[in-house]
Each structure stands twice: as C-alpha cells, then as structure tokens.
Scaffold this motif. Sequence first.
Motif, PDB file in Angstrom:
ATOM      1  N   PRO A  86     102.473  -3.270  56.337  1.00 12.40           N
ATOM      2  CA  PRO A  86     101.394  -3.126  55.122  1.00 12.40           C
ATOM      3  C   PRO A  86     101.671  -2.109  54.293  1.00 12.40           C
ATOM      4  N   MET A  87     101.951  -0.768  55.024  1.00 10.22           N
ATOM      5  CA  MET A  87     102.112   0.368  54.235  1.00 10.22           C
ATOM      6  C   MET A  87     103.300   0.326  53.135  1.00 10.22           C
ATOM      7  N   VAL A  88     104.508  -0.291  53.897  1.00  8.90           N
ATOM      8  CA  VAL A  88     105.687  -0.410  53.148  1.00  8.90           C
ATOM      9  C   VAL A  88     105.515  -1.367  52.102  1.00  8.90           C
ATOM     10  N   VAL A 103     110.486 -10.422  49.243  1.00  9.90           N
ATOM     11  CA  VAL A 103     109.672 -10.727  50.168  1.00  9.90           C
ATOM     12  C   VAL A 103     108.534  -9.649  50.267  1.00  9.90           C
ATOM     13  N   CYS A 104     108.651  -8.805  49.661  1.00 14.77           N
ATOM     14  CA  CYS A 104     107.501  -7.559  49.788  1.00 14.77           C
ATOM     15  C   CYS A 104     106.052  -8.521  48.904  1.00 14.77           C
ATOM     16  N   PHE A 105     106.478  -9.342  48.006  1.00 12.89           N
ATOM     17  CA  PHE A 105     105.584 -10.013  47.287  1.00 12.89           C
ATOM     18  C   PHE A 105     104.641 -10.997  48.153  1.00 12.89           C
ATOM     19  N   MET A 110     106.153  -0.530  48.103  1.00 16.76           N
ATOM     20  CA  MET A 110     107.073  -1.179  47.085  1.00 16.76           C
ATOM     21  C   MET A 110     106.441  -2.170  46.223  1.00 16.76           C
ATOM     22  N   LEU A 111     105.248  -2.454  46.341  1.00 13.47           N
ATOM     23  CA  LEU A 111     104.594  -3.402  45.159  1.00 13.47           C
ATOM     24  C   LEU A 111     104.384  -2.566  44.021  1.00 13.47           C
ATOM     25  N   ARG A 112     103.840  -1.216  44.407  1.00 11.94           N
ATOM     26  CA  ARG A 112     103.556  -0.228  43.345  1.00 11.94           C
ATOM     27  C   ARG A 112     104.613   0.104  42.535  1.00 11.94           C
ATOM     28  N   TYR A 113     105.766   0.407  43.404  1.00  9.34           N
ATOM     29  CA  TYR A 113     107.016   0.994  42.674  1.00  9.34           C
ATOM     30  C   TYR A 113     107.396  -0.092  41.832  1.00  9.34           C
TER      31      TYR A 113
END
Length: 164
Positions: free
Chosen positions: A128-130, A83-85, A134-137
């Motif tokens: 947004p920050m999360v 869902v982060c995507f 998470m996408l970078r991780y």
Amino acid sequence: LREQIRLRPFDPAAAHAMFAAAGIPEARWAALFEATQGYPFLISLAVEEAGDYGGESVVFLTRFHDRVTRWMTDREREWFMRVCFLDRIDEDSLHIMFPDDNVARIQDWFEREPSVRDPAAAYFRVRPMVREKMLRYTQVRAPSRYRELRDLAARAQQQRTTPA
C-alpha cells in the motif's frame, strides 16, 4: 551463497526506535508501522518522507520512484507503473492493463518481486505505501498518462465486479 536470504520485518519496538531517532512524533509511529509493515526498506523511506522535503514534494516522489525501481529493467518499470493502478493483480486484470502482452510473464515477474509485492495480502497486490507514492509520482510526472492508466484500472475493477 547457497541459501536464499530472507528479510524479516522489524517488530514494533525496533521500528518505533527508528522513528524516534528520526525525530518523528510518537503519535505517528503506529500509522507508520502499519504503512511500512515493519520492513526496513519501507521504514527508511518513511523516515526520509518525514524529513526536510516531505512526502508530497517532487524531490521526495522522484527519489522514492528511483529507489524502488533501481533494480528493475525498463520493461519491468513499465509493468510496475501499470500494476500500481490495480487493487488486485491477477492475469484477468493484467489483460486489461496489458492487452498486447504476455500477461503470464508479467504475473510471474510480480509474484517474484518481493520489494513491491505485499506479502501480507490474501491476494496479489502492491504494498500500500509503495502504491500510494508511485501513483502520486505518476500523477505529478505525467497527468494524462495517470488518467489513462487510472481509467484502464477502473475497467479492470468493473470487469471483476460484473457478474458473468
């Protein structure tokens, strides 16, 4: 406990005091407050990010992931990663990200997960920050998985904007 505990964000003055105590330059306070929305947990992560390792180090990204997902089951971690995507989280977009799953169950879980859901948004989305961290991780940990999920999310976005 009979009543639900409701956490409220800090006001700008309290958040700025925390940023000052952490040695963060004043020029960054407004942007950090906006990114964290004043929520204590996110402020603590922002302060940690400003520390020795910095927000792009694998050490920080791993600790960020672990802290955000610590209370999630393995299944919920998988849901969360996907869902982060998504820019917007709804059953239509979830059908693309989870073609073989019960998307109503995933939507219900997300709606009840206040640690990652953006309470200020007019639609369901990850804070947004999360989401950014998470996408970078995911990009650092599993580049091919990152590309696969990014492409699925692009399909969900395209389907949203394509007239029926």
